[in-house]
Design an enzyme around this catalytic site. Structure first.
Site, PDB file in Angstrom:
ATOM      1  N   CYS A 166     -10.244  10.860   8.235  1.00  0.00           N
ATOM      2  CA  CYS A 166      -8.973  10.267   7.810  1.00  0.00           C
ATOM      3  C   CYS A 166      -7.801  10.986   8.465  1.00  0.00           C
ATOM      4  O   CYS A 166      -7.714  12.214   8.424  1.00  0.00           O
ATOM      5  CB  CYS A 166      -8.890  10.356   6.285  1.00  0.00           C
ATOM      6  N   GLU A 222      -3.724  11.654  -2.219  1.00  0.00           N
ATOM      7  CA  GLU A 222      -4.710  11.384  -3.263  1.00  0.00           C
ATOM      8  C   GLU A 222      -3.940  11.157  -4.583  1.00  0.00           C
ATOM      9  O   GLU A 222      -3.392  12.096  -5.159  1.00  0.00           O
ATOM     10  CB  GLU A 222      -5.669  12.583  -3.367  1.00  0.00           C
ATOM     11  N   CYS A 234       0.869  -1.171   0.000  1.00  0.00           N
ATOM     12  CA  CYS A 234       0.000   0.000   0.000  1.00  0.00           C
ATOM     13  C   CYS A 234       0.909   1.224   0.000  1.00  0.00           C
ATOM     14  O   CYS A 234       1.671   1.435   0.945  1.00  0.00           O
ATOM     15  CB  CYS A 234      -0.874  -0.055   1.254  1.00  0.00           C
ATOM     16  N   CYS A 281      -6.310   1.493   6.969  1.00  0.00           N
ATOM     17  CA  CYS A 281      -6.816   2.603   6.172  1.00  0.00           C
ATOM     18  C   CYS A 281      -7.115   3.800   7.052  1.00  0.00           C
ATOM     19  O   CYS A 281      -7.777   3.672   8.078  1.00  0.00           O
ATOM     20  CB  CYS A 281      -8.122   2.218   5.496  1.00  0.00           C
ATOM     21  N   SER A 317     -13.649   6.138  -3.541  1.00  0.00           N
ATOM     22  CA  SER A 317     -14.028   6.288  -2.138  1.00  0.00           C
ATOM     23  C   SER A 317     -15.335   7.071  -2.071  1.00  0.00           C
ATOM     24  O   SER A 317     -15.335   8.297  -2.069  1.00  0.00           O
ATOM     25  CB  SER A 317     -12.914   7.028  -1.390  1.00  0.00           C
ATOM     26  N   LEU A 318     -16.439   6.353  -2.024  1.00  0.00           N
ATOM     27  CA  LEU A 318     -17.742   7.011  -2.113  1.00  0.00           C
ATOM     28  C   LEU A 318     -18.209   7.500  -0.735  1.00  0.00           C
ATOM     29  O   LEU A 318     -18.445   8.678  -0.535  1.00  0.00           O
ATOM     30  CB  LEU A 318     -18.763   6.037  -2.716  1.00  0.00           C
ATOM     31  N   HIS A 319     -18.351   6.584   0.178  1.00  0.00           N
ATOM     32  CA  HIS A 319     -18.659   6.862   1.597  1.00  0.00           C
ATOM     33  C   HIS A 319     -20.024   7.489   1.863  1.00  0.00           C
ATOM     34  O   HIS A 319     -20.495   7.512   3.000  1.00  0.00           O
ATOM     35  CB  HIS A 319     -17.596   7.748   2.266  1.00  0.00           C
ATOM     36  N   ASN A 351     -11.683   2.981  10.907  1.00  0.00           N
ATOM     37  CA  ASN A 351     -10.631   2.749  11.893  1.00  0.00           C
ATOM     38  C   ASN A 351     -10.508   3.986  12.759  1.00  0.00           C
ATOM     39  O   ASN A 351     -10.467   5.107  12.239  1.00  0.00           O
ATOM     40  CB  ASN A 351      -9.310   2.467  11.180  1.00  0.00           C
ATOM     41  N   CYS A 381      -2.312  15.265   2.741  1.00  0.00           N
ATOM     42  CA  CYS A 381      -3.332  15.243   1.695  1.00  0.00           C
ATOM     43  C   CYS A 381      -4.162  16.520   1.812  1.00  0.00           C
ATOM     44  O   CYS A 381      -4.464  16.970   2.913  1.00  0.00           O
ATOM     45  CB  CYS A 381      -4.242  14.029   1.842  1.00  0.00           C
TER      46      CYS A 381
END
Ligand code: SAH
Ligand code: SF4
Length: 392
Positions: A127, A182, A113, A355, A236-238, A312, A120
């Site tokens: 996040c 991103e 990863c 994540c 990444s819709l969420h 998380n 970001c």
């Protein structure tokens, strides 16, 4: 090790060069074309010190020693979690910026990863990386090298054998652009890395073994489609309504759901690849029946696969992870409405490597750096490729 420091005014990190760029440097030095292939093969094996490229003539090694300025990060910490199945590397560059790379081992599969930016700019409120804000872009070489380091560590057996599962592959098989940053806001580095990964003389990954995860930058999705490789796109819709998505994914205000759906459809039609929808499930925020129903409609329309990741926990985030009951009810409801959906594991949590937990150990308040992952330092020397010893 090279004796002389790089002195050429155009000295460059070799991993920032694509194969044409490498060929151009070698041609400029008057070397025959096959030398570029030899150098490339060394780079793929994790060797960036021309001195260690033993099949090159002496004078060429010296010339390359001047032309190459390898941008080697320092391995600040190596944390092991999940019984040796998850390895988190904290890498720091000479300018002090730091990023994290996570190596995840599964039976017969080794997934890296990678990060594309320090910090970001997208500001998703759940996040950890988003909380940092934007620090800087990573160069193509800095992104490629994250894969190189993990691949070389697996190949050379320099990861502590006790911390490796028995069935771990001896090379990287999959790469996900799901670390810090991103990827579609750093297209040059992302596309260059995809090139290295897919190159039959590079890492030889199949396009489907590469996943680019995006917050939904529509122009970037189209540019990724232009590459013409069926790389897996994860969106990444969420949230499945603009009202909620504006809050969870602020970039939705510039590229709202309808526009994003169109871009995903174009991507799918051009690459023939099923797109993945990522859904970070947040307790009492996006785990209700209405969102499940709207999500099912979108996923079916896009013939996409939905990956649910229970949020998380991360410092500074006021929301909580969803209850087990709510999680299972959400997944079942979306599935009952005919959409493909799976619940992803929370791999890496105990190393803060899951994540949204990637922080590169910045102190959130002041922006200063903390000595991260104390206790892991004794492993630092075991990741040989960072130090560029002789090739195995
Ligand atoms: N910027 C890209 C890729 C990096 S983030 C993107 O957003 O897609 C990788 C994935 O982790 C994204 O799906 C992101 O939404 C998710 N994520 C971020 N914070 C998280 C958290 N706290 N818990 C679970 N997933 C999280
Ligand atoms: Fe950036 Fe992705 Fe985190 Fe959003 S979820 S802040 S886009 S890294």
């Amino acid at each position: 090790m090279s004796t002389a420091p790089p002195s050429h005014p155009e000295a460059i990190d070799p991993y920032a060069l694509d194969r044409d760029g490498l060929a151009a440097v070698l041609a400029e030095l008057g070397a025959p074309a096959y030398r570029a292939r030899q150098v490339h093969a060394w780079l793929v094996r994790g060797v960036d010190d021309p001195e260690a490229m033993t099949d090159l003539p002496r004078d060429l090694r010296d010339q390359l020693g001047e032309r190459f300025a390898p941008a080697r990060p320092e391995l600040v910490a190596h944390t092991v979690a999940d019984d040796g199945h998850t390895h988190k590397l904290l890498l720091r560059y000479p300018d002090g910026e730091a990023i994290e790379t996570v190596l995840m081992l599964y039976p017969g599969r080794a997934t890296v990863c990678i990060s594309t930016q320090a910090g970001c700019a997208m500001g998703c409120p759940f996040c950890a990386t988003g909380q940092l804000g934007f620090r800087r872009q990573l160069t193509a070489g800095e992104v490629v090298r994250q894969v190189v380091v993990c691949d070389a560590a697996l190949r050379s057996g320099t990861i502590d054998a006790d911390s490796l599962p028995e069935d771990a592959p001896d090379h990287v098989t999959n790469v996900v652009f799901m670390g810090m940053g991103e990827p579609l806001a750093n297209l040059p580095a992302t596309l260059a890395t995809v090139g290295w990964l897919h190159d039959p003389e590079g890492f030889r990954l199949s396009a489907r073994g590469i996943t680019v995860s995006t917050v939904g930058l529509v122009p970037g999705i189209d540019k990724l489609a232009d590459v013409g490789l069926p790389v897996t796109l994860a969106v990444s819709l969420h949230a499945a309504t603009d009202e909620l998505r504006d809050e969870l994914v602020p970039v939705n205000r510039s590229h709202p759901l309808a526009e994003l759906e169109d871009a995903v459809r174009r991507y799918r039609d051009r690459t023939n690849r099923r797109v993945t929808i990522e859904w970070c499930l947040i307790g009492d925020v996006n785990d209700d029946a209405h969102q499940a129903d709207r999500l099912a409609v979108i996923a079916r329309r896009l013939r996409a696969h939905v990956n649910v990741i229970p949020m998380n926990p991360t410092p500074g985030v006021r929301w909580k992870e969803p209850s087990k009951r709510a999680t299972h009810a959400f997944v079942a409801r979306v599935r009952d409405r005919g959409a493909n959906i799976t619940l992803r594991d929370t791999r890496g949590r105990d190393a803060d490597a899951a994540c949204g937990q990637l922080l590169a150990s910045y102190d959130l308040g002041s922006g200063s750096r903390l000595p991260a992952a104390v206790g892991a330092a004794e492993r630092v020397d075991q990741l040989l490729p960072l130090r560029q010893g002789p090739a195995s």
